[in-house]
Design an enzyme around this catalytic site. Structure first.
Site, PDB file in Angstrom:
ATOM      1  N   TYR A  28      87.905  69.331  62.943  1.00  0.00           N
ATOM      2  CA  TYR A  28      88.257  69.086  61.532  1.00  0.00           C
ATOM      3  C   TYR A  28      89.329  69.943  61.178  1.00  0.00           C
ATOM      4  O   TYR A  28      90.334  69.710  60.651  1.00  0.00           O
ATOM      5  CB  TYR A  28      86.963  69.399  60.763  1.00  0.00           C
ATOM      6  N   GLU A  73      83.310  67.158  48.744  1.00  0.00           N
ATOM      7  CA  GLU A  73      83.094  68.494  48.139  1.00  0.00           C
ATOM      8  C   GLU A  73      82.171  68.687  47.259  1.00  0.00           C
ATOM      9  O   GLU A  73      81.492  69.609  46.826  1.00  0.00           O
ATOM     10  CB  GLU A  73      84.409  68.854  47.553  1.00  0.00           C
ATOM     11  N   TRP A  95      79.781  73.901  54.323  1.00  0.00           N
ATOM     12  CA  TRP A  95      80.596  72.756  54.846  1.00  0.00           C
ATOM     13  C   TRP A  95      80.350  72.153  55.935  1.00  0.00           C
ATOM     14  O   TRP A  95      80.487  70.883  56.125  1.00  0.00           O
ATOM     15  CB  TRP A  95      82.176  73.304  54.466  1.00  0.00           C
TER      16      TRP A  95
END
Length: 188
Positions: A16, A38, A46
Site C-alpha cells: 500500500y 477513512e 489502518w
C-alpha cells in the site's frame, strides 16, 4: 530500499505504501473509495481496514457512490450482517448519506476532486517529515475541510480523519524525506 517507518514489516502495508499512499488522486471514484475507508478507519488501525478492503469493495458495490447513494433499508440491513466489514450502524448510515452529499458537491463544483483539491490550491503540500511520528495528526487545512464537509452534512469526517485522507490521496506528501517514495510523489 528505505520506506517510511510506519509500514515496515507487513507486506500488505508495504505494498500500500509503495504503490498508493501519497500518490495524488484526482479521480472522484478513487477519492470516494478512500473517503469510505477513512470513515470506517476512525477509531481503528489502518491495517485493519486494509485487510478488509476487498470485503468493503464487494459489500459496497465496488465503492460506486451512485449506487451507494440509493441504498435502501434492505441493503443497509444486509450490510449490518456482513462479517467481512466493520459492522458499525452509524458508519454504514454515514457512508450512504456521505455518498448522497458527495454527489451534491459534484453537481455544485463539477467534480468532488475540484472541490477537495481547492483546499490545497490544486497541488500537493510538500512536507519534510524526518520521522513519521513527527507528522501532524491534523492541520488548519484539514480543520477547514472537515468543518466544510460537516456543514454539508458529511459524518465521520473529523479533522484527523480528513488529514489521513489528504495523506492517502496525495494532497499532502508526508513520506519521510529518506523514504524512496518521497521524491517519486513530490510535485515539481
Amino acid at each position: 530500499m528505505q520506506r517510511c517507518g510506519w509500514c515496515v514489516g507487513d507486506t500488505l502495508y508495504e505494498d500500500y505504501h509503495d504503490n498508493e499512499w501519497g500518490v495524488p488522486v484526482y479521480d472522484d471514484a478513487t477519492i470516494f473509495e478512500f473517503l469510505i475507508l477513512e470513515t470506517f478507519q476512525a477509531g481503528l488501525s489502518w491495517i485493519t481496514i486494509l485487510r478488509k478492503r476487498e470485503n468493503f469493495r464487494k459489500a459496497f458495490d465496488n465503492f460506486d457512490y451512485k449506487k451507494i447513494a440509493k441504498y435502501n433499508t434492505s441493503k443497509y440491513d444486509s450490510l449490518l450482517l456482513d462479517e467481512g466489514i466493520i459492522r458499525n450502524k452509524l458508519k454504514i448510515k454515514a457512508t450512504i448519506s456521505n455518498a448522497q452529499n458527495f454527489i451534491k458537491i459534484q453537481e455544485e463544483h463539477g467534480s468532488f476532486s475540484k472541490y477537495i483539491w481547492s483546499f490545497v490550491d490544486g497541488k500537493p503540500i510538500q512536507n519534510k517529515v524526518e520521522n513519521y511520528k513527527e507528522a501532524p495528526a491534523n492541520t488548519a487545512i484539514s480543520d477547514a475541510l472537515s468543518k466544510d464537509l460537516k456543514k454539508r452534512g458529511f459524518k465521520f469526517v473529523g479533522s484527523t480523519v480528513m488529514y489521513a485522507h489528504m495523506q492517502a490521496t496525495g494532497m499532502v506528501n508526508d513520506h519521510e524525506v529518506n523514504c524512496f517514495r518521497y521524491n517519486q510523489v513530490k510535485s515539481p
